[in-house]
Design an enzyme around this catalytic site. Structure first.
Site, PDB file in Angstrom:
ATOM      1  N   ARG A  69       2.787  -9.843  17.201  1.00 18.42           N
ATOM      2  CA  ARG A  69       1.636  -9.055  16.733  1.00 18.42           C
ATOM      3  C   ARG A  69       0.417  -9.280  17.613  1.00 18.42           C
ATOM      4  O   ARG A  69      -0.317  -8.347  17.928  1.00 18.42           O
ATOM      5  CB  ARG A  69       1.280  -9.421  15.283  1.00 18.42           C
ATOM      6  CG  ARG A  69       2.230  -8.808  14.278  1.00 18.42           C
ATOM      7  CD  ARG A  69       1.662  -8.873  12.887  1.00 18.42           C
ATOM      8  NE  ARG A  69       0.559  -7.938  12.691  1.00 18.42           N
ATOM      9  CZ  ARG A  69      -0.372  -8.074  11.753  1.00 18.42           C
ATOM     10  NH1 ARG A  69      -0.347  -9.095  10.944  1.00 18.42           N
ATOM     11  NH2 ARG A  69      -1.316  -7.180  11.622  1.00 18.42           N
ATOM     12  N   GLN A 100      -9.810  -7.076   5.047  1.00 20.23           N
ATOM     13  CA  GLN A 100      -8.541  -7.771   4.836  1.00 20.23           C
ATOM     14  C   GLN A 100      -7.788  -7.872   6.161  1.00 20.23           C
ATOM     15  O   GLN A 100      -6.749  -8.513   6.232  1.00 20.23           O
ATOM     16  CB  GLN A 100      -7.679  -6.992   3.836  1.00 20.23           C
ATOM     17  CG  GLN A 100      -8.314  -6.838   2.471  1.00 20.23           C
ATOM     18  CD  GLN A 100      -7.604  -5.765   1.663  1.00 20.23           C
ATOM     19  OE1 GLN A 100      -6.607  -6.025   0.999  1.00 20.23           O
ATOM     20  NE2 GLN A 100      -8.112  -4.554   1.707  1.00 20.23           N
ATOM     21  N   ASN A 101      -8.304  -7.208   7.184  1.00 19.44           N
ATOM     22  CA  ASN A 101      -7.584  -7.145   8.457  1.00 19.44           C
ATOM     23  C   ASN A 101      -7.748  -8.444   9.245  1.00 19.44           C
ATOM     24  O   ASN A 101      -8.818  -9.050   9.248  1.00 19.44           O
ATOM     25  CB  ASN A 101      -8.083  -5.966   9.295  1.00 19.44           C
ATOM     26  CG  ASN A 101      -7.837  -4.642   8.594  1.00 19.44           C
ATOM     27  OD1 ASN A 101      -7.083  -4.592   7.636  1.00 19.44           O
ATOM     28  ND2 ASN A 101      -8.465  -3.581   9.063  1.00 19.44           N
ATOM     29  N   ASP A 103      -6.819  -8.441  12.560  1.00 20.30           N
ATOM     30  CA  ASP A 103      -6.597  -8.021  13.951  1.00 20.30           C
ATOM     31  C   ASP A 103      -7.775  -8.241  14.886  1.00 20.30           C
ATOM     32  O   ASP A 103      -7.649  -8.120  16.102  1.00 20.30           O
ATOM     33  CB  ASP A 103      -6.145  -6.548  13.993  1.00 20.30           C
ATOM     34  CG  ASP A 103      -7.119  -5.595  13.293  1.00 20.30           C
ATOM     35  OD1 ASP A 103      -8.326  -5.882  13.250  1.00 20.30           O
ATOM     36  OD2 ASP A 103      -6.648  -4.543  12.793  1.00 20.30           O
ATOM     37  N   HIS A 118      -8.787 -12.467   4.839  1.00 22.31           N
ATOM     38  CA  HIS A 118      -7.426 -12.964   5.067  1.00 22.31           C
ATOM     39  C   HIS A 118      -7.292 -13.732   6.379  1.00 22.31           C
ATOM     40  O   HIS A 118      -6.188 -13.912   6.878  1.00 22.31           O
ATOM     41  CB  HIS A 118      -6.428 -11.797   5.014  1.00 22.31           C
ATOM     42  CG  HIS A 118      -6.279 -11.215   3.643  1.00 22.31           C
ATOM     43  ND1 HIS A 118      -5.686 -10.007   3.388  1.00 22.31           N
ATOM     44  CD2 HIS A 118      -6.666 -11.689   2.420  1.00 22.31           C
ATOM     45  CE1 HIS A 118      -5.711  -9.759   2.084  1.00 22.31           C
ATOM     46  NE2 HIS A 118      -6.309 -10.758   1.488  1.00 22.31           N
ATOM     47  N   CYS A 151      -0.044 -29.085  17.493  1.00 22.31           N
ATOM     48  CA  CYS A 151      -1.441 -29.388  17.175  1.00 22.31           C
ATOM     49  C   CYS A 151      -1.937 -30.383  18.238  1.00 22.31           C
ATOM     50  O   CYS A 151      -1.315 -31.420  18.449  1.00 22.31           O
ATOM     51  CB  CYS A 151      -1.554 -30.000  15.783  1.00 22.31           C
ATOM     52  SG  CYS A 151      -3.238 -30.588  15.425  1.00 22.31           S
ATOM     53  N   GLY A 190      -9.257   2.690   3.761  1.00 26.91           N
ATOM     54  CA  GLY A 190      -7.974   2.396   4.390  1.00 26.91           C
ATOM     55  C   GLY A 190      -7.242   1.206   3.817  1.00 26.91           C
ATOM     56  O   GLY A 190      -6.558   0.496   4.547  1.00 26.91           O
ATOM     57  N   SER A 192      -4.582  -0.006   0.525  1.00 27.70           N
ATOM     58  CA  SER A 192      -3.769   0.460  -0.599  1.00 27.70           C
ATOM     59  C   SER A 192      -4.246  -0.159  -1.913  1.00 27.70           C
ATOM     60  O   SER A 192      -3.805   0.242  -2.980  1.00 27.70           O
ATOM     61  CB  SER A 192      -2.293   0.117  -0.368  1.00 27.70           C
ATOM     62  OG  SER A 192      -2.151  -1.282  -0.186  1.00 27.70           O
ATOM     63  N   ALA A 234      -9.580   7.639   8.382  1.00 27.55           N
ATOM     64  CA  ALA A 234     -10.891   6.978   8.322  1.00 27.55           C
ATOM     65  C   ALA A 234     -11.787   7.352   9.498  1.00 27.55           C
ATOM     66  O   ALA A 234     -13.007   7.505   9.332  1.00 27.55           O
ATOM     67  CB  ALA A 234     -10.689   5.466   8.272  1.00 27.55           C
TER      68      ALA A 234
HETATM   69  P1  OAD Z   1      -1.552  -1.374   3.359  1.00 28.24           P
HETATM   70  O1  OAD Z   1      -0.546  -1.168   4.427  1.00 28.24           O
HETATM   71  O2  OAD Z   1      -1.088  -1.869   2.049  1.00 28.24           O
HETATM   72  O3  OAD Z   1      -2.336  -0.023   3.073  1.00 28.24           O
HETATM   73  C1  OAD Z   1      -2.869   0.736   4.124  1.00 28.24           C
HETATM   74  C2  OAD Z   1      -3.635   1.870   3.504  1.00 28.24           C
HETATM   75  O4  OAD Z   1      -4.246   2.595   4.566  1.00 28.24           O
HETATM   76  C3  OAD Z   1      -2.775   2.860   2.720  1.00 28.24           C
HETATM   77  O5  OAD Z   1      -3.401   3.142   1.473  1.00 28.24           O
HETATM   78  C4  OAD Z   1      -2.751   4.111   3.621  1.00 28.24           C
HETATM   79  O6  OAD Z   1      -2.707   5.318   2.861  1.00 28.24           O
HETATM   80  C5  OAD Z   1      -4.083   3.970   4.320  1.00 28.24           C
HETATM   81  N1  OAD Z   1      -4.144   4.622   5.637  1.00 28.24           N
HETATM   82  C6  OAD Z   1      -3.190   4.715   6.597  1.00 28.24           C
HETATM   83  N2  OAD Z   1      -3.672   5.335   7.679  1.00 28.24           N
HETATM   84  C7  OAD Z   1      -4.968   5.648   7.411  1.00 28.24           C
HETATM   85  C8  OAD Z   1      -6.013   6.269   8.149  1.00 28.24           C
HETATM   86  N3  OAD Z   1      -5.827   6.702   9.392  1.00 28.24           N
HETATM   87  N4  OAD Z   1      -7.210   6.398   7.541  1.00 28.24           N
HETATM   88  C9  OAD Z   1      -7.420   5.959   6.270  1.00 28.24           C
HETATM   89  N5  OAD Z   1      -6.472   5.356   5.543  1.00 28.24           N
HETATM   90  C10 OAD Z   1      -5.266   5.193   6.101  1.00 28.24           C
HETATM   91  O7  OAD Z   1      -2.695  -2.315   3.990  1.00 28.24           O
HETATM   92  P2  OAD Z   1      -3.804  -3.162   3.232  1.00 28.24           P
HETATM   93  O8  OAD Z   1      -4.288  -2.472   2.020  1.00 28.24           O
HETATM   94  O9  OAD Z   1      -4.789  -3.574   4.259  1.00 28.24           O
HETATM   95  O10 OAD Z   1      -2.296  -9.301   3.588  1.00 28.24           O
HETATM   96  O11 OAD Z   1      -2.964  -4.429   2.805  1.00 28.24           O
HETATM   97  C11 OAD Z   1      -3.586  -5.476   2.143  1.00 28.24           C
HETATM   98  C12 OAD Z   1      -2.955  -6.777   2.562  1.00 28.24           C
HETATM   99  O12 OAD Z   1      -1.549  -6.719   2.370  1.00 28.24           O
HETATM  100  C13 OAD Z   1      -3.100  -7.119   4.028  1.00 28.24           C
HETATM  101  O13 OAD Z   1      -4.330  -7.722   4.343  1.00 28.24           O
HETATM  102  C14 OAD Z   1      -1.977  -8.069   4.247  1.00 28.24           C
HETATM  103  C15 OAD Z   1      -0.899  -7.297   3.531  1.00 28.24           C
HETATM  104  O14 OAD Z   1       0.185  -8.031   3.126  1.00 28.24           O
HETATM  105  C16 OAD Z   1      -1.834 -10.451   4.042  1.00 28.24           C
HETATM  106  O15 OAD Z   1      -1.160 -10.545   5.050  1.00 28.24           O
HETATM  107  C17 OAD Z   1      -2.253 -11.614   3.203  1.00 28.24           C
END
Ligand code: OAD
Length: 247
Positions: A69, A100-101, A103, A118, A151, A190, A192, A234
């Protein structure tokens, strides 16, 4: 009045604005999201990669995934969504960004007042929590010299300084995010909205009386707490809001 115009008007009146972002914000940069057809958790089970048990079981496998990644994300750039949000944080002292990203793209776009819920793919810490290695530090070497990397303080393993499933979030960051949820306008962009406690910030903001807007290409589980829905990618919706909101 369109939802974009309503939101721009509310932003113009707001003193405190808080924005929660998720993987969808980085989708236009070419960073895969977690859920959905092309999602990362559709290709590998999260339990085999993103849990303390997975690391204890096979640290090399977990590191190979994070190393992959890191090298994929190194070659991406922030997209207009990151740039607009970063510009808002620079122009308006009342704007707080919670992501939550992991990256690093908000940081590369120059965001200020960024709360990373996160952690970060670009930070590491000692898996054994040795005294000198317990606090995360930046290590963006690609590839890492060996997997799992040692480490430098105790010779044990380093781990990525990200939150895995089953682990608590950093309490200082979480408390800062909860304080930021007490705002006038809250945007969920963006995400879920299925991973808690991050997703709980949306109803929390609502309880504080914020106008809550959701920018997403789909309807999410947070929809019952949302006052304004702005559908679409977005980068496009934020561009439209940015044009309508004269900061
Ligand atoms: P998800 O993959 O669960 O959700 C991504 C969201 O982005 C979805 O609701 C899509 O509809 C939306 N989406 C996709 N493309 C888009 C765009 N171009 N513009 C706007 N929206 C768009 O990702 P997260 O909600 O970030 O945690 O996931 C939450 C957490 O779950 C992450 O931080 C990670 C994951 O497991 C850990 O690793 C602890």
């Amino acid at each position: 009045m369109s939802a974009v115009a309503q939101l721009a008007e509310a932003l113009g009146r707001a003193r405190r604005i808080t924005i929660l972002t998720g993987a969808g914000v980085s989708a236009a940069s070419g960073v895969p999201t977690f859920r959905g057809a092309d999602g990362l958790w559709n290709r590998v089970r999260a339990s085999t990669i993103a849990t303390p048990e997975a690391f204890a079981n096979d640290p090399r496998l977990v590191w190979e995934w994070y190393d992959w990644r890191r090298s994929a994300i190194r070659d991406t750039d922030p997209n207009p969504a990151h740039h607009i949000l970063a510009a808002w944080t620079r122009a308006h002292a009342g704007v707080t960004l919670i992501t939550q990203n992991v990256d690093g793209l908000h940081e590369r776009a120059g965001a200020e007042r960024l709360i990373r819920l996160h952690g970060s793919l670009w930070h590491v810490r000692c898996y054994q929590q040795c005294p000198a290695g317990a606090d995360a530090w930046r290590d963006d070497r690609i590839p890492l010299p060996s997997l799992p990397p040692p480490c430098p303080h105790c010779g044990g393993y380093l781990r990525p300084a990200v939150t895995w499933f089953g682990e608590p979030l950093d309490q200082v960051n979480l408390a800062a995010a909860a304080r930021a949820a007490a705002c006038d306008v809250f945007l969920s962009v963006g995400t879920s909205a299925v991973v808690h406690p991050a997703a709980s910030l949306i109803p929390l903001a609502r309880r504080h009386g914020a106008l809550v807007a959701e920018l997403n290409i789909e309807t999410t589980q947070a929809h019952e707490y949302v006052d304004l829905t702005i559908p679409g990618p977005a980068a496009d919706t934020l561009t439209a809001i940015d044009a309508a909101w004269s900061l």
